[in-house]
Design a protein around this motif. Structure first.
Motif, PDB file in Angstrom:
ATOM      1  N   SER A  72       0.705  -0.930   0.176  1.00 33.10           N
ATOM      2  CA  SER A  72      -0.163   0.183  -0.145  1.00 33.10           C
ATOM      3  C   SER A  72       0.844   1.083  -0.080  1.00 33.10           C
ATOM      4  N   ARG A  73       2.155   1.075   0.980  1.00 35.08           N
ATOM      5  CA  ARG A  73       2.837   2.368   0.572  1.00 35.08           C
ATOM      6  C   ARG A  73       4.107   2.163  -0.193  1.00 35.08           C
ATOM      7  N   ASP A  74       3.625   1.148  -1.262  1.00 33.24           N
ATOM      8  CA  ASP A  74       4.893   1.247  -2.096  1.00 33.24           C
ATOM      9  C   ASP A  74       4.987   1.501  -3.457  1.00 33.24           C
ATOM     10  N   HIS A  75       5.959   1.789  -4.631  1.00 37.60           N
ATOM     11  CA  HIS A  75       5.995   2.612  -5.477  1.00 37.60           C
ATOM     12  C   HIS A  75       6.055   1.914  -6.453  1.00 37.60           C
ATOM     13  N   ARG A  76       5.926   2.584  -7.987  1.00 40.70           N
ATOM     14  CA  ARG A  76       5.761   2.221  -9.545  1.00 40.70           C
ATOM     15  C   ARG A  76       6.669   3.257 -10.393  1.00 40.70           C
ATOM     16  N   TYR A  77       8.015   2.157 -10.471  1.00 42.38           N
ATOM     17  CA  TYR A  77       8.926   3.912 -11.487  1.00 42.38           C
ATOM     18  C   TYR A  77       9.315   2.785 -12.433  1.00 42.38           C
ATOM     19  N   PRO A  78      10.104   3.460 -13.228  1.00 46.23           N
ATOM     20  CA  PRO A  78      11.091   2.702 -13.838  1.00 46.23           C
ATOM     21  C   PRO A  78      11.667   2.081 -14.193  1.00 46.23           C
ATOM     22  N   ASP A  79      12.488   1.161 -14.648  1.00 45.57           N
ATOM     23  CA  ASP A  79      13.802   0.364 -14.578  1.00 45.57           C
ATOM     24  C   ASP A  79      15.273   1.752 -14.259  1.00 45.57           C
ATOM     25  N   ILE A  80      15.630   1.567 -13.422  1.00 43.29           N
ATOM     26  CA  ILE A  80      16.891   2.803 -13.207  1.00 43.29           C
ATOM     27  C   ILE A  80      17.704   3.512 -14.529  1.00 43.29           C
ATOM     28  N   ALA A  81      17.547   2.196 -14.871  1.00 45.93           N
ATOM     29  CA  ALA A  81      18.688   1.951 -16.105  1.00 45.93           C
ATOM     30  C   ALA A  81      18.244   3.271 -17.381  1.00 45.93           C
ATOM     31  N   PHE A  82      16.877   3.239 -17.502  1.00 45.41           N
ATOM     32  CA  PHE A  82      16.521   4.386 -18.169  1.00 45.41           C
ATOM     33  C   PHE A  82      17.388   5.699 -17.645  1.00 45.41           C
ATOM     34  N   SER A  83      17.876   6.220 -16.675  1.00 43.60           N
ATOM     35  CA  SER A  83      18.258   7.574 -16.327  1.00 43.60           C
ATOM     36  C   SER A  83      19.803   7.539 -16.557  1.00 43.60           C
ATOM     37  N   LEU A  84      20.070   6.174 -17.285  1.00 44.44           N
ATOM     38  CA  LEU A  84      21.900   6.618 -17.434  1.00 44.44           C
ATOM     39  C   LEU A  84      21.472   7.876 -18.818  1.00 44.44           C
ATOM     40  N   PRO A  85      22.990   7.956 -19.202  1.00 46.71           N
ATOM     41  CA  PRO A  85      23.468   9.474 -20.222  1.00 46.71           C
ATOM     42  C   PRO A  85      23.296   8.200 -21.568  1.00 46.71           C
ATOM     43  N   LEU A  86      22.930   8.770 -22.462  1.00 43.03           N
ATOM     44  CA  LEU A  86      22.883   8.846 -23.837  1.00 43.03           C
ATOM     45  C   LEU A  86      24.398   8.591 -24.341  1.00 43.03           C
ATOM     46  N   PRO A  87      24.821   7.782 -25.299  1.00 42.72           N
ATOM     47  CA  PRO A  87      26.205   7.835 -25.638  1.00 42.72           C
ATOM     48  C   PRO A  87      26.035   8.816 -26.828  1.00 42.72           C
TER      49      PRO A  87
END
Length: 403
Positions: free
Chosen positions: A181-196
């Protein structure tokens, strides 16, 4: 502030290491004063790559032959008890333990006293040491072993912060009795890595390039009775599809996501050597195994479309805006593709047929511009959501104590 990071890092899986890197980038930005300890599979690799103090997730290995024999006779109980003592000594005084990303709450190719026990052990020690625990954008399920399920669910219940990278993971943990009930749903953190950095522009005559992500897949459970047949069937089909791509005039870039995939790539290349005309070999490029997610993204940035199986191969392809077919082995691939509105391009790694894959590829090719637009919209939303999670983590777990 003292922060430990726990996971299967340094083992040769680019997705796992990319998750660690994404978390380190954020932590170093928010808390440059923090002292880090990475508890991982291969401390030497991670220490050299990220310049942080590391220790083995299983503690020091038993060196004496008699000690190893005694440990085996006692069902490895002495080493497990020793690990508890070492873990308490290492985590004492730490403020926070983070498990960043990865499908840490499943038992893919694991038995109960592998990673499920390790995760439980370290979370138990963290609680004993009054260290807060955070599972950040992790994947969960399926967990097929009963004891593995108990270890992993018990570990998850000890955390003060949990977020999941897809709806399935959250609902799966709910089904196992975890209060979400207090948990979260967020995307995989690898999506925050800088683009090449962008590479050189392709010349007009080069034609389309298709990336094919190779995986050494042998079923879900370790010691699967039909593992050889599953593997050989996959190798045969993906080789036939790759051969078709080359025969149709496409350039093909074969890549991997784990050092264990090198065997599969070698087997596919052996088959292609007997089916692809010598004149066409110039259109086939083969990557070496291992490397980081940055290396993988650089490679994927050179292709126009992709067909992949490993989850973080899929993450990289979508992050780079490439129309992609997922030949997934778990629900996580399907859920990520659904997030991007691409669920029609999902097939299971054991069930796809070559003719069907060819037709699916042609459908994707015909609609690639609309697909790229849809993917770009979701990428924008993902970046906003990951920024929101960083703000929550900063406020709840990483804020500096009052002076």
């Amino acid at each position: 502030m003292k922060i430990s990071l726990l996971g299967q890092f340094g083992s040769g899986n680019s997705g796992n290491d990319g998750s660690l890197e994404a978390m380190l980038i954020y932590l170093r930005k928010l808390r440059p004063d923090a002292e880090f300890l990475c508890i991982c599979s291969n401390p030497a690799v991670i220490e050299a790559r990220y310049n942080i103090r590391c220790m083995s997730v299983g503690g020091p290995a038993l060196s004496a032959p008699w000690a190893r024999r005694l440990d085996r006779l006692l069902l490895k109980l002495p080493r497990r008890l020793a690990l508890l003592g070492i873990a308490i000594a290492q985590l004492n005084g730490f403020d926070l333990m983070i498990i960043p990303g990865t499908g840490i709450l499943d038992d893919f190719q694991e038995n109960a006293f592998g990673w499920p026990f390790v995760i439980f052990c370290w979370c138990l020690v963290a609680r004993l040491c009054r260290t807060e625990i955070a599972f950040v954008s992790i994947g969960a399920g399926p967990i097929k072993g009963r004891l593995s399920r108990w270890f992993l669910v018990s570990a998850a219940k000890m955390a003060s912060y949990r977020s999941y990278r897809d709806d399935y993971s959250l609902e799966y943990m709910r089904s196992l009795g975890v209060d979400v009930s207090r948990d979260h749903r967020y995307p995989d953190i690898a999506f925050s890595l800088p683009l090449p950095a962008c590479g050189p522009e392709k010349s007009a005559g080069e034609g389309l390039c298709v990336g094919v992500g190779i995986m050494r897949y042998r079923g879900w459970q370790p010691g699967e009775s039909h593992a050889d047949a599953i593997y050989e069937n996959y190798i045969r089909k993906i080789s036939a599809f790759t051969n078709w791509l080359v025969a149709e005039g496409y350039r093909v870039n074969l890549f991997m996501g784990d050092v264990t995939d090198q065997r599969a790539c070698d087997d596919i290349v052996d088959i292609l050597a007997n089916t692809v005309a010598k004149a066409d070999w110039a259109r086939v490029e083969i990557a070496s195994g291992g490397g980081s997610l940055h290396d993988l993204m650089k490679r994927i940035s050179t292709v126009d479309l992709a067909v992949v199986s490993r989850y973080h191969n899929l993450v990289c392809a979508l992050k780079l805006g490439r129309p992609t077919i997922s030949l997934g082995y778990a629900r996580k691939n399907d859920d990520l593709m659904r997030d991007f509105g691409q669920q029609q391009f999902c097939r299971h790694i054991e069930a796809f047929d070559v003719d069907g894959l060819q037709n699916l590829f042609l459908e994707m090719l015909d609609n690639r511009e609309a697909i790229k637009h849809q993917i770009s919209l979701v990428n924008e939303r993902f970046q906003s959501q990951l920024l929101e999670q960083q703000q929550i983590l900063g406020k709840q777990l990483l804020s500096a104590p009052p002076v």
